[in-house]
Design a protein around this motif. Structure first.
Motif, PDB file in Angstrom:
ATOM      1  N   ALA A  52      28.166   5.117  -6.555  1.00 44.87           N
ATOM      2  CA  ALA A  52      29.079   4.058  -6.974  1.00 44.87           C
ATOM      3  C   ALA A  52      29.268   4.133  -8.485  1.00 44.87           C
ATOM      4  CB  ALA A  52      28.517   2.700  -6.572  1.00 44.87           C
ATOM      5  N   GLU A  53      30.209   3.348  -9.013  1.00 45.02           N
ATOM      6  CA  GLU A  53      30.478   3.376 -10.446  1.00 45.02           C
ATOM      7  C   GLU A  53      29.256   2.980 -11.265  1.00 45.02           C
ATOM      8  OE1 GLU A  53      33.858   1.065 -11.387  1.00 45.02           O
ATOM      9  OE2 GLU A  53      35.296   2.353 -10.317  1.00 45.02           O
ATOM     10  N   ASN A  54      28.388   2.135 -10.695  1.00 41.70           N
ATOM     11  CA  ASN A  54      27.192   1.722 -11.423  1.00 41.70           C
ATOM     12  C   ASN A  54      26.046   2.715 -11.263  1.00 41.70           C
ATOM     13  OD1 ASN A  54      26.374   1.326  -8.811  1.00 41.70           O
ATOM     14  ND2 ASN A  54      25.907  -0.851  -9.029  1.00 41.70           N
ATOM     15  N   GLY A  55      26.298   3.834 -10.568  1.00 37.47           N
ATOM     16  CA  GLY A  55      25.275   4.858 -10.410  1.00 37.47           C
ATOM     17  C   GLY A  55      24.464   4.742  -9.146  1.00 37.47           C
ATOM     18  N   ASP A  56      24.599   3.645  -8.404  1.00 39.27           N
ATOM     19  CA  ASP A  56      23.838   3.485  -7.170  1.00 39.27           C
ATOM     20  C   ASP A  56      24.266   4.525  -6.135  1.00 39.27           C
ATOM     21  OD1 ASP A  56      22.519   1.390  -8.250  1.00 39.27           O
ATOM     22  OD2 ASP A  56      23.577  -0.177  -7.124  1.00 39.27           O
ATOM     23  N   GLU A  57      23.291   4.981  -5.357  1.00 40.53           N
ATOM     24  CA  GLU A  57      23.592   5.927  -4.295  1.00 40.53           C
ATOM     25  C   GLU A  57      24.403   5.242  -3.200  1.00 40.53           C
ATOM     26  OE1 GLU A  57      20.766   9.113  -2.307  1.00 40.53           O
ATOM     27  OE2 GLU A  57      20.449   7.154  -1.411  1.00 40.53           O
ATOM     28  N   ILE A  58      25.461   5.894  -2.724  1.00 44.02           N
ATOM     29  CA  ILE A  58      26.277   5.337  -1.640  1.00 44.02           C
ATOM     30  C   ILE A  58      25.781   5.828  -0.286  1.00 44.02           C
ATOM     31  CG2 ILE A  58      28.601   5.210  -0.661  1.00 44.02           C
ATOM     32  CD1 ILE A  58      29.707   5.492  -3.474  1.00 44.02           C
ATOM     33  N   ASP A  59      25.809   7.141  -0.115  1.00 43.19           N
ATOM     34  CA  ASP A  59      25.391   7.678   1.181  1.00 43.19           C
ATOM     35  C   ASP A  59      24.624   8.980   1.028  1.00 43.19           C
ATOM     36  OD1 ASP A  59      26.918   8.863   4.215  1.00 43.19           O
ATOM     37  OD2 ASP A  59      25.133   7.664   3.944  1.00 43.19           O
ATOM     38  N   GLY A  60      23.975   9.150  -0.116  1.00 37.07           N
ATOM     39  CA  GLY A  60      23.112  10.299  -0.296  1.00 37.07           C
ATOM     40  C   GLY A  60      23.824  11.621  -0.489  1.00 37.07           C
ATOM     41  N   PHE A  61      23.063  12.678  -0.296  1.00 35.05           N
ATOM     42  CA  PHE A  61      23.524  14.044  -0.526  1.00 35.05           C
ATOM     43  C   PHE A  61      23.496  14.791   0.804  1.00 35.05           C
ATOM     44  CE2 PHE A  61      22.981  18.488  -1.603  1.00 35.05           C
ATOM     45  CZ  PHE A  61      23.787  18.672  -2.714  1.00 35.05           C
ATOM     46  N   HIS A  62      24.627  15.364   1.182  1.00 37.02           N
ATOM     47  CA  HIS A  62      24.747  16.037   2.477  1.00 37.02           C
ATOM     48  C   HIS A  62      25.128  17.500   2.318  1.00 37.02           C
ATOM     49  CE1 HIS A  62      24.808  12.332   5.051  1.00 37.02           C
ATOM     50  NE2 HIS A  62      25.129  11.799   3.893  1.00 37.02           N
ATOM     51  N   ALA A  63      24.571  18.328   3.202  1.00 35.33           N
ATOM     52  CA  ALA A  63      25.043  19.698   3.377  1.00 35.33           C
ATOM     53  C   ALA A  63      25.730  19.753   4.728  1.00 35.33           C
ATOM     54  CB  ALA A  63      23.873  20.679   3.344  1.00 35.33           C
ATOM     55  N   TYR A  64      26.822  20.498   4.815  1.00 33.91           N
ATOM     56  CA  TYR A  64      27.517  20.563   6.097  1.00 33.91           C
ATOM     57  C   TYR A  64      28.211  21.905   6.263  1.00 33.91           C
ATOM     58  CZ  TYR A  64      31.775  19.549   3.422  1.00 33.91           C
ATOM     59  OH  TYR A  64      32.801  19.601   2.519  1.00 33.91           O
ATOM     60  N   SER A  65      28.499  22.239   7.521  1.00 33.43           N
ATOM     61  CA  SER A  65      29.186  23.486   7.847  1.00 33.43           C
ATOM     62  C   SER A  65      29.984  23.267   9.119  1.00 33.43           C
ATOM     63  CB  SER A  65      28.178  24.623   8.042  1.00 33.43           C
ATOM     64  OG  SER A  65      28.836  25.814   8.391  1.00 33.43           O
ATOM     65  N   THR A  66      31.176  23.848   9.156  1.00 30.57           N
ATOM     66  CA  THR A  66      32.033  23.758  10.339  1.00 30.57           C
ATOM     67  C   THR A  66      32.459  25.162  10.742  1.00 30.57           C
ATOM     68  OG1 THR A  66      32.875  21.609   9.663  1.00 30.57           O
ATOM     69  CG2 THR A  66      34.143  22.807  11.311  1.00 30.57           C
ATOM     70  N   ARG A  67      32.393  25.457  12.010  1.00 33.12           N
ATOM     71  CA  ARG A  67      32.792  26.763  12.533  1.00 33.12           C
ATOM     72  C   ARG A  67      33.241  26.568  13.970  1.00 33.12           C
ATOM     73  NH1 ARG A  67      29.839  31.942  14.133  1.00 33.12           N
ATOM     74  NH2 ARG A  67      30.991  33.628  13.152  1.00 33.12           N
ATOM     75  N   SER A  68      33.860  27.580  14.552  1.00 32.84           N
ATOM     76  CA  SER A  68      34.362  27.442  15.918  1.00 32.84           C
ATOM     77  C   SER A  68      33.263  27.108  16.905  1.00 32.84           C
ATOM     78  CB  SER A  68      35.066  28.738  16.347  1.00 32.84           C
ATOM     79  OG  SER A  68      34.173  29.839  16.258  1.00 32.84           O
ATOM     80  N   GLY A  69      32.021  27.489  16.572  1.00 32.45           N
ATOM     81  CA  GLY A  69      30.912  27.231  17.493  1.00 32.45           C
ATOM     82  C   GLY A  69      30.393  25.816  17.439  1.00 32.45           C
ATOM     83  N   GLY A  70      30.829  25.030  16.462  1.00 29.08           N
ATOM     84  CA  GLY A  70      30.344  23.658  16.368  1.00 29.08           C
ATOM     85  C   GLY A  70      30.273  23.200  14.926  1.00 29.08           C
ATOM     86  N   GLU A  71      29.735  22.018  14.728  1.00 26.66           N
ATOM     87  CA  GLU A  71      29.588  21.452  13.406  1.00 26.66           C
ATOM     88  C   GLU A  71      28.132  21.098  13.155  1.00 26.66           C
ATOM     89  OE1 GLU A  71      32.143  18.100  13.122  1.00 26.66           O
ATOM     90  OE2 GLU A  71      33.997  19.284  13.140  1.00 26.66           O
ATOM     91  N   TRP A  72      27.754  21.159  11.879  1.00 30.60           N
ATOM     92  CA  TRP A  72      26.378  20.820  11.506  1.00 30.60           C
ATOM     93  C   TRP A  72      26.397  20.100  10.173  1.00 30.60           C
ATOM     94  CZ3 TRP A  72      23.950  22.621   7.028  1.00 30.60           C
ATOM     95  CH2 TRP A  72      22.594  22.261   6.897  1.00 30.60           C
ATOM     96  N   SER A  73      25.551  19.091  10.048  1.00 27.98           N
ATOM     97  CA  SER A  73      25.396  18.425   8.759  1.00 27.98           C
ATOM     98  C   SER A  73      23.982  17.873   8.675  1.00 27.98           C
ATOM     99  CB  SER A  73      26.412  17.293   8.589  1.00 27.98           C
ATOM    100  OG  SER A  73      26.149  16.236   9.496  1.00 27.98           O
ATOM    101  N   ALA A  74      23.502  17.711   7.469  1.00 26.70           N
ATOM    102  CA  ALA A  74      22.161  17.171   7.250  1.00 26.70           C
ATOM    103  C   ALA A  74      22.145  16.417   5.930  1.00 26.70           C
ATOM    104  CB  ALA A  74      21.129  18.292   7.246  1.00 26.70           C
ATOM    105  N   LYS A  75      21.423  15.314   5.893  1.00 29.19           N
ATOM    106  CA  LYS A  75      21.271  14.536   4.674  1.00 29.19           C
ATOM    107  C   LYS A  75      19.956  14.899   4.018  1.00 29.19           C
ATOM    108  CE  LYS A  75      21.163   9.792   2.896  1.00 29.19           C
ATOM    109  NZ  LYS A  75      21.276   8.350   3.225  1.00 29.19           N
ATOM    110  N   CYS A  76      19.984  15.191   2.733  1.00 26.43           N
ATOM    111  CA  CYS A  76      18.780  15.573   2.019  1.00 26.43           C
ATOM    112  C   CYS A  76      17.856  14.365   1.847  1.00 26.43           C
ATOM    113  CB  CYS A  76      19.130  16.157   0.655  1.00 26.43           C
ATOM    114  SG  CYS A  76      17.677  16.686  -0.280  1.00 26.43           S
ATOM    115  N   PRO A  77      16.628  14.438   2.351  1.00 28.02           N
ATOM    116  CA  PRO A  77      15.712  13.295   2.232  1.00 28.02           C
ATOM    117  C   PRO A  77      15.126  13.142   0.835  1.00 28.02           C
ATOM    118  CG  PRO A  77      14.603  15.122   3.298  1.00 28.02           C
ATOM    119  CD  PRO A  77      16.037  15.540   3.119  1.00 28.02           C
TER     120      PRO A  77
END
Length: 231
Positions: A52-77
């Protein structure tokens, strides 16, 4: 507001952090991509983060990938760049002293020198507490995340000793004479068992913590780079 989270480190890794040898940690991604046979390029991993503008985390940090075989995403703990990690390590607070000092196994007895406790806290009398039970107030190491990414555990295989990404994991660089250097995750002196390739020293370190099966599966890992900041 800066986000803080706890993170566990073993005694050898705590020493490596304090000595400035360790500036990165790799941890398995909890939910692995759906096809581990894919190469890094096949996955085309991208990242998204939010504040957010005040620096607060909104929804964390995510890695993701999309391909014909499916989709994958993960949030960094562990958070995203700018967040902080306070280190949990094996510790104790001897009850026979008042006030009771905090003692750290990774650097005992150095951590109590100069405080008048050297003869009052023999190692045999200390009941060490597991790092998971450390409170924030007792942590002495604070890290600021400088970069986060995802890669396969063994992506750095084949890199030369001078460019190896695994030196920053806290691997010892040991001079063997005649300009030759060897490597070991725990020892800092020449001797049998040292490796000529940092990759092999990294493998020994990973297996000691996570087991041989985890190494052989070559999982995707979070790569969290950090720097020490004043607690």
């Amino acid at each position: 507001m800066i986000k803080e989270r706890p993170i566990l480190f073993s005694a050898p890794m705590v020493r490596a952090i304090l000595e400035g040898r360790k500036t990165v940690t790799r941890r398995p991604v909890k939910v692995q991509p759906f096809d581990l046979s894919w190469s890094r390029h096949d996955h085309r991993i991208e990242y998204t983060a939010g504040r957010a503008e005040n620096g607060d985390e909104i929804d964390g940090f995510h890695a993701y990938s999309t391909r014909s075989g499916g989709e994958w995403s993960a949030k960094c703990p562990y958070g995203q760049p700018g967040d902080r990690l306070w280190v949990r390590e094996t510790w104790a607070q001897p009850a026979n002293l008042d006030p009771s000092p905090t003692v750290y196994r990774a650097t005992y007895p150095e951590c109590i020198k100069g405080q008048g406790w050297e003869n009052l806290i023999p190692s045999g009398a200390i009941r060490w507490k597991p790092s998971i039970h450390m409170f924030r107030r007792d942590s002495r190491i604070l890290l600021e995340i400088t970069d986060v990414r995802v890669e396969r555990l063994q992506d750095g295989e084949g890199e030369t000793a001078s460019e190896s990404r695994y030196i920053a994991e806290g691997i010892h660089r040991i001079h063997h004479g005649d300009g030759d250097y060897y490597f070991h995750p725990f020892k800092d002196e020449p001797g049998p068992g040292n490796w000529c390739d940092p990759f092999d020293a990294w493998r020994e370190l990973w297996v000691s913590i996570n087991g041989a099966d985890s190494w052989n599966s070559n999982p995707w890992v979070w790569v969290v780079e950090f720097k020490q900041v004043t607690p």
